[in-house]
Design an enzyme around this catalytic site. Sequence first.
Site, PDB file in Angstrom:
ATOM      1  N   ARG A 108     -64.760  24.919   4.287  1.00 44.01           N
ATOM      2  CA  ARG A 108     -64.850  26.260   4.957  1.00 44.01           C
ATOM      3  C   ARG A 108     -64.569  26.263   6.166  1.00 44.01           C
ATOM      4  NH1 ARG A 108     -68.850  29.722   3.434  1.00 44.01           N
ATOM      5  NH2 ARG A 108     -70.165  28.073   2.758  1.00 44.01           N
ATOM      6  N   SER A 155     -60.611  48.846  -1.173  1.00 38.69           N
ATOM      7  CA  SER A 155     -60.668  50.207  -0.825  1.00 38.69           C
ATOM      8  C   SER A 155     -61.109  50.724   0.476  1.00 38.69           C
ATOM      9  CB  SER A 155     -61.515  50.949  -1.778  1.00 38.69           C
ATOM     10  OG  SER A 155     -62.857  50.517  -2.022  1.00 38.69           O
ATOM     11  N   HIS A 165     -71.940  46.360   3.865  1.00 39.83           N
ATOM     12  CA  HIS A 165     -72.588  45.862   2.620  1.00 39.83           C
ATOM     13  C   HIS A 165     -73.257  47.146   1.981  1.00 39.83           C
ATOM     14  CE1 HIS A 165     -74.812  42.997   0.308  1.00 39.83           C
ATOM     15  NE2 HIS A 165     -75.908  43.774   0.480  1.00 39.83           N
ATOM     16  N   MET A 195     -65.003  37.886   0.222  1.00 40.39           N
ATOM     17  CA  MET A 195     -66.211  37.380  -0.481  1.00 40.39           C
ATOM     18  C   MET A 195     -66.703  36.004  -0.028  1.00 40.39           C
ATOM     19  SD  MET A 195     -67.182  39.808  -2.530  1.00 40.39           S
ATOM     20  CE  MET A 195     -68.315  39.188  -3.739  1.00 40.39           C
TER      21      MET A 195
HETATM   22  C1  GRF Z   1     -67.871  47.201  -1.073  1.00 38.19           C
HETATM   23  O1  GRF Z   1     -68.685  47.550  -2.034  1.00 38.19           O
HETATM   24  C2  GRF Z   1     -68.411  46.478   0.047  1.00 38.19           C
HETATM   25  O2  GRF Z   1     -69.662  47.167   0.763  1.00 38.19           O
HETATM   26  C3  GRF Z   1     -68.723  45.189  -0.493  1.00 38.19           C
HETATM   27  O3  GRF Z   1     -67.776  44.843  -1.476  1.00 38.19           O
HETATM   28  C4  GRF Z   1     -67.127  45.954  -2.062  1.00 38.19           C
HETATM   29  C5  GRF Z   1     -65.724  45.881  -1.732  1.00 38.19           C
HETATM   30  O4  GRF Z   1     -65.018  46.921  -1.950  1.00 38.19           O
HETATM   31  N1  GRF Z   1     -68.937  44.062   0.604  1.00 38.19           N
HETATM   32  P1  GRF Z   1     -63.578  47.381  -1.743  1.00 38.19           P
HETATM   33  O5  GRF Z   1     -62.784  45.964  -1.829  1.00 38.19           O
HETATM   34  O6  GRF Z   1     -63.597  47.760  -0.048  1.00 38.19           O
HETATM   35  O7  GRF Z   1     -62.893  48.227  -2.465  1.00 38.19           O
END
Ligand code: GRF
Length: 199
Positions: free
Chosen positions: A64, A12, A108, A89
């Site tokens: 990595r 998103s 974050h 992630m």
């Molecule tokens: C968000 O809350 C961002 O802050 C965190 O992971 C989530 C990702 O959400 N790092 P999206 O994939 O951008 O919807």
Amino acid sequence: MRIGILISGRGSNMIAIVEAIQSGLIPDSEVEVVISDKTSAEGLIKAKERGIETLVITRKGHTREEHDAEIIIELKNRDVELVCLAGYMRLLSSEFIRAFPYRIINIHPSLLPSFKGLDAQRQAIEYGVKVSGCTVHFVDEDLDHGTIVAQETVEVFDNDTTETLSARILEHEHALYVQVLTRIVKRNFEIVGRKVILK
Ligand code: GRF
């Protein structure tokens, strides 16, 4: 500014950035590619629907460093100048950081340095804080540690669940990420030690 976005899931924030660029809110910029390390990332479909090139580069038993090297090649092949992490992630290797110095940003869902790592919103609720929020920061080699570009606060209500707080923070994330990018693409900032000064 030529932008590459890395995702692992819903995407998103990625979509907020893509739409802000496509509508001209973020000026003189283009999303060159969206790269996911997960084949199943929902964001891939959403990016394709908006005409953005997508790539899946899974870790598949690589180190990595090897995985990052593959991603760096694809970003460099497209002359990407700024890398936006949007729900990506994985921790980046030092090679990745060195390939894009002060050119990787992340969002974050907490007020860093509080509640680093996974489930920041759950951590905030369990700690009992009254205010949380979101942070956009440059990425360095340590988890959620790089210099802070901007933060926004979000109130935590007594009856909040991880889900309700996450949803409220997410709306602010989208707005903050776009707002920061409008400054970064115009190079309207200065870095003084650990401080990022937006102009
Ligand atoms: C968000 O809350 C961002 O802050 C965190 O992971 C989530 C990702 O959400 N790092 P999206 O994939 O951008 O919807």
